[in-house]
Motif scaffolding. Structure first.
Motif, PDB file in Angstrom:
ATOM      1  N   GLY A   1      56.275  42.146  29.174  1.00 42.12           N
ATOM      2  CA  GLY A   1      56.505  43.244  30.369  1.00 42.12           C
ATOM      3  C   GLY A   1      55.341  44.285  30.475  1.00 42.12           C
ATOM      4  N   CYS A   2      55.262  44.907  29.437  1.00 42.51           N
ATOM      5  CA  CYS A   2      53.933  46.155  29.138  1.00 42.51           C
ATOM      6  C   CYS A   2      52.728  45.501  29.439  1.00 42.51           C
ATOM      7  CB  CYS A   2      54.125  46.624  27.743  1.00 42.51           C
ATOM      8  SG  CYS A   2      55.592  47.492  27.336  1.00 42.51           S
ATOM      9  N   ALA A   3      52.334  44.321  28.963  1.00 40.93           N
ATOM     10  CA  ALA A   3      51.104  43.502  29.199  1.00 40.93           C
ATOM     11  C   ALA A   3      51.071  43.484  30.861  1.00 40.93           C
ATOM     12  CB  ALA A   3      51.068  42.361  28.664  1.00 40.93           C
ATOM     13  N   LEU A   4      51.896  42.827  31.491  1.00 41.23           N
ATOM     14  CA  LEU A   4      51.988  42.806  33.015  1.00 41.23           C
ATOM     15  C   LEU A   4      51.812  44.035  33.604  1.00 41.23           C
ATOM     16  CD1 LEU A   4      54.602  40.017  33.777  1.00 41.23           C
ATOM     17  CD2 LEU A   4      52.168  40.121  33.976  1.00 41.23           C
TER      18      LEU A   4
ATOM     19  N   VAL B   1      50.579  47.024  32.239  1.00 42.17           N
ATOM     20  CA  VAL B   1      48.951  47.348  32.003  1.00 42.17           C
ATOM     21  C   VAL B   1      48.067  46.740  32.902  1.00 42.17           C
ATOM     22  CG1 VAL B   1      47.337  47.652  30.419  1.00 42.17           C
ATOM     23  CG2 VAL B   1      49.648  48.293  29.941  1.00 42.17           C
ATOM     24  N   THR B   2      48.270  45.329  33.135  1.00 45.10           N
ATOM     25  CA  THR B   2      47.526  44.434  33.793  1.00 45.10           C
ATOM     26  C   THR B   2      47.109  44.868  35.020  1.00 45.10           C
ATOM     27  OG1 THR B   2      48.111  42.602  32.288  1.00 45.10           O
ATOM     28  CG2 THR B   2      46.795  42.041  34.361  1.00 45.10           C
ATOM     29  N   GLY B   3      48.459  45.210  35.857  1.00 45.18           N
ATOM     30  CA  GLY B   3      48.667  45.656  37.119  1.00 45.18           C
ATOM     31  C   GLY B   3      47.893  46.780  37.201  1.00 45.18           C
ATOM     32  N   HIS B   4      47.720  47.669  36.283  1.00 45.02           N
ATOM     33  CA  HIS B   4      47.037  49.020  36.662  1.00 45.02           C
ATOM     34  C   HIS B   4      45.530  48.815  36.191  1.00 45.02           C
ATOM     35  CE1 HIS B   4      51.157  50.661  36.688  1.00 45.02           C
ATOM     36  NE2 HIS B   4      50.436  51.533  37.638  1.00 45.02           N
ATOM     37  N   MET B   5      45.067  47.678  35.692  1.00 41.48           N
ATOM     38  CA  MET B   5      43.774  47.551  35.396  1.00 41.48           C
ATOM     39  C   MET B   5      42.722  47.308  36.637  1.00 41.48           C
ATOM     40  SD  MET B   5      43.920  45.676  31.933  1.00 41.48           S
ATOM     41  CE  MET B   5      42.290  44.892  31.504  1.00 41.48           C
ATOM     42  N   PRO B   6      41.620  47.941  36.718  1.00 40.80           N
ATOM     43  CA  PRO B   6      40.764  47.745  37.768  1.00 40.80           C
ATOM     44  C   PRO B   6      40.285  46.214  37.628  1.00 40.80           C
ATOM     45  CG  PRO B   6      39.827  48.938  36.075  1.00 40.80           C
ATOM     46  CD  PRO B   6      40.920  48.650  35.779  1.00 40.80           C
ATOM     47  N   VAL B   7      40.469  45.669  38.986  1.00 38.05           N
ATOM     48  CA  VAL B   7      39.935  44.153  39.217  1.00 38.05           C
ATOM     49  C   VAL B   7      38.371  44.090  39.096  1.00 38.05           C
ATOM     50  CG1 VAL B   7      40.053  42.048  40.321  1.00 38.05           C
ATOM     51  CG2 VAL B   7      41.815  43.644  40.229  1.00 38.05           C
ATOM     52  N   LYS B   8      37.784  43.349  38.053  1.00 35.93           N
ATOM     53  CA  LYS B   8      36.399  43.266  38.082  1.00 35.93           C
ATOM     54  C   LYS B   8      35.661  41.758  38.165  1.00 35.93           C
ATOM     55  CE  LYS B   8      35.046  47.331  35.604  1.00 35.93           C
ATOM     56  NZ  LYS B   8      34.841  47.962  34.397  1.00 35.93           N
TER      57      LYS B   8
ATOM     58  N   SER C   1      38.009  40.027  34.852  1.00 38.71           N
ATOM     59  CA  SER C   1      38.838  41.114  34.190  1.00 38.71           C
ATOM     60  C   SER C   1      39.976  41.776  35.327  1.00 38.71           C
ATOM     61  CB  SER C   1      38.238  41.910  33.550  1.00 38.71           C
ATOM     62  OG  SER C   1      38.820  43.188  33.365  1.00 38.71           O
ATOM     63  N   PRO C   2      41.213  41.998  35.214  1.00 40.25           N
ATOM     64  CA  PRO C   2      41.883  41.390  33.941  1.00 40.25           C
ATOM     65  C   PRO C   2      42.276  39.947  33.955  1.00 40.25           C
ATOM     66  CG  PRO C   2      43.470  42.680  35.520  1.00 40.25           C
ATOM     67  CD  PRO C   2      41.923  42.724  36.090  1.00 40.25           C
ATOM     68  N   LYS C   3      42.380  39.489  32.928  1.00 41.90           N
ATOM     69  CA  LYS C   3      42.975  38.177  32.690  1.00 41.90           C
ATOM     70  C   LYS C   3      44.612  38.218  32.353  1.00 41.90           C
ATOM     71  CE  LYS C   3      38.835  35.669  31.745  1.00 41.90           C
ATOM     72  NZ  LYS C   3      38.511  35.732  33.020  1.00 41.90           N
ATOM     73  N   PRO C   4      45.481  37.878  33.203  1.00 43.96           N
ATOM     74  CA  PRO C   4      46.877  38.077  32.874  1.00 43.96           C
ATOM     75  C   PRO C   4      47.245  37.189  31.793  1.00 43.96           C
ATOM     76  CG  PRO C   4      46.512  38.356  35.483  1.00 43.96           C
ATOM     77  CD  PRO C   4      45.226  37.958  34.854  1.00 43.96           C
ATOM     78  N   PRO C   5      47.221  35.863  31.920  1.00 50.31           N
ATOM     79  CA  PRO C   5      47.420  34.999  30.775  1.00 50.31           C
ATOM     80  C   PRO C   5      47.392  35.539  29.417  1.00 50.31           C
ATOM     81  CG  PRO C   5      46.612  33.609  32.492  1.00 50.31           C
ATOM     82  CD  PRO C   5      46.260  35.236  32.620  1.00 50.31           C
ATOM     83  N   ILE C   6      46.014  35.834  29.214  1.00 52.32           N
ATOM     84  CA  ILE C   6      45.526  36.454  27.866  1.00 52.32           C
ATOM     85  C   ILE C   6      46.241  37.783  27.512  1.00 52.32           C
ATOM     86  CG2 ILE C   6      43.524  37.581  26.688  1.00 52.32           C
ATOM     87  CD1 ILE C   6      41.881  35.082  27.963  1.00 52.32           C
ATOM     88  N   ASN C   7      46.260  38.546  28.754  1.00 51.07           N
ATOM     89  CA  ASN C   7      46.937  39.855  28.328  1.00 51.07           C
ATOM     90  C   ASN C   7      48.350  39.789  27.921  1.00 51.07           C
ATOM     91  OD1 ASN C   7      44.592  40.786  28.972  1.00 51.07           O
ATOM     92  ND2 ASN C   7      45.368  42.058  30.646  1.00 51.07           N
ATOM     93  N   VAL C   8      49.152  38.822  28.488  1.00 43.39           N
ATOM     94  CA  VAL C   8      50.550  38.685  28.080  1.00 43.39           C
ATOM     95  C   VAL C   8      50.621  38.051  26.779  1.00 43.39           C
ATOM     96  CG1 VAL C   8      52.388  37.122  28.911  1.00 43.39           C
ATOM     97  CG2 VAL C   8      51.361  38.592  30.637  1.00 43.39           C
TER      98      VAL C   8
END
Ligand SMILES: Nc1ncnc2c1ncn2[C@@H]1O[C@H](COP(=O)(O)OP(=O)(O)OP(=O)(O)O)[C@@H](O)[C@H]1O
Ligand SMILES: [Mg+2]
Length: 416
Positions: free
Chosen positions: A24-27, A29-36, A150-157
């Motif tokens: 959940g936390c990873a998702l 954080v991922t949602g707030h990361m800038p898309v690159k 970046s970000p890569k949701p599967p890796i972050n999760v």
């Protein structure tokens, strides 16, 4: 290894919670990361004489040079310093290939900048003046990237789950270090050096509910010491209020249900509770028989197919009575007439009565209260029993928490 398995078995829900929390936390954080996005332009450096890797590297340095990027930054309205941070040059070892990789929140701009670098590198090298024969050809222009780097949701999760699990495992280890109370049947068996013969759940219907757990205990008892099966069994524990009397009563009932002759003796001469629990009128009991003021058959009371010997009047010298020759005689009389004599005793650590009583019984059943009884108290209690050469046939874990994860919570030791 076994310790690890036990930790996981006991704290599986903490691990599960941590894994879900980590994901959940990873998702979040991922949602707030800038898309690159990243765009790559590949160039080939063409030169008449052989190009050394050294030189190729210095050309790569030009890709990120301020001189090259300044103009691009102006036309693209970008901060030159920020742009420099988003541009990377890569050489391909053993070739004359050079790549400019540009990351940007705007995919189209990333491609545009990468291609501009390719176009302008040649001019820059020329202006530097010394190598007119060098040509830089963009052999693979950058295309507008479709998916972000970046970000890569599967890796972050996955990382979030892993971190959560590592954290939770650490917590479990800490908890097991700090918590010295027995928690499960393995703990109990390890502490007393004898098998856990029964696991009784916390149940408000006590004391008179012969549940499956007591029937399982009854079955297990038939298999302890196949030849020297105990005819008389002392029920005790290290401390007070761990469920000795409740267990003694229910076990007596469970055994009586199989048609065997059972006697139940209240040998807790300090705080007797059997007669009260069973609703028997106060009358003669064990102390009267020991004092010689009553005969055993007169003091025995029939209650639901169990012959009950209540404590009788509370004497001033309980431990003396427990170790008296009279006690031995009562026990041998009772075992002569019964298939099993169950003796309810006081706790082991506060007073010596139980250790003394253990010497006139064939076996001892040690009760422990899950989450309350300390492992060192059990070790001390078994040590005390060992010194009087008593035989601990096994332990019973009482007040065990309900374990929904196991469909057979009470039958781990049963032999059917
Ligand atoms: N498995 C159980 N679930 C819920 N309550 C229980 C359970 N076993 C015992 N109890 C309750 O716990 C209390 C103490 O039980 P019990 O008198 O049997 O303990 P004890 O070890 O004999 O105590 P003492 O040391 O005073 O002799 C009683 O109120 C009893 O009803
Ligand atoms: Mg008791």
């Amino acid at each position: 290894m076994r310790e690890g398995v036990r930790l996981v078995r006991r704290g599986w829900w903490i691990l599960l919670l941590a894994a879900v929390g980590g994901a959940g936390c990873a998702l979040l954080v991922t949602g707030h990361m800038p898309v690159k996005y990243a765009a790559t332009a590949s160039m080939m450096i063409d030169q008449r004489d052989a190009l050394s890797q050294q030189r190729l590297k210095s050309y790569a340095g030009l890709v990120t040079s301020r001189r090259l990027l300044l103009e691009i930054a102006v036309t693209e309205r970008l901060d030159p310093a920020a742009l420099a941070g988003n541009v990377r040059a890569e050489t391909v070892p053993g070739t004359v290939l050079l790549r400019a990789i540009v990351t940007d929140s705007d995919p189209a701009r990333a491609a545009r900048v990468a291609n501009r670098i390719g176009d302008e590198l040649s001019g820059l090298i020329h202006t530097l003046g010394n190598r007119p024969a060098i040509k830089v050809a963009v052999i693979d222009p950058a295309t507008v990237p479709v998916s972000p780097v970046s970000p890569k949701p599967p890796i972050n999760v996955a990382a979030g789950i892993l971190l959560g699990l590592v954290f939770a495992y650490g917590l479990l280890m800490l908890r097991s270090r700090l918590d010295t109370a027995v928690a499960d049947s393995d703990d109990l068996a390890a502490a007393i050096g004898a098998p856990t013969l029964g696991v009784i759940g916390r149940d408000r219907r006590q004391p008179l509910a012969v549940t499956e757990a007591f029937r399982a205990l009854r079955t297990n008892l038939q298999f302890v010491g196949v030849d020297g099966r105990p005819r008389s069994l002392l029920v005790t524990s290290s401390g007070t209020g761990e469920g000795k009397s409740t267990l003694a009563i229910n076990l007596a009932l469970a055994v009586a249900q199989t048609g065997r002759r059972v006697a139940l003796v209240d040998a807790d001469l300090r705080r007797p509770s059997i007669a009260r629990c069973l609703g028997l009128e106060p009358a003669m009991g064990l102390t009267d028989v020991l004092a010689g003021s009553a005969r055993l058959p007169e003091a025995l009371r029939r209650w639901r197919d169990v012959d009950v010997l209540p404590s009788g009047r509370i004497p001033p010298n309980p431990s003396e009575l427990a170790g008296s020759p009279g006690m031995l005689r009562v026990m041998s009389d009772l075992t002569a007439d019964h298939d099993l004599v169950i003796v309810d005793a006081p706790p082991l650590l506060p007073v010596t009565d139980a250790s003394v009583l253990a010497t006139v019984c064939d076996g001892v059943l040690l009760v422990a209260r899950a989450g309350r009884t300390r492992r060192d108290a059990l070790t001390q209690a078994t040590g005390q029993l060992g010194r009087v050469k008593a035989r601990v046939v096994g332990g019973v874990l009482n007040f065990a928490p309900a374990r929904p994860r196991s469909p057979y919570p009470e039958s781990r030791m049963t032999f059917r």
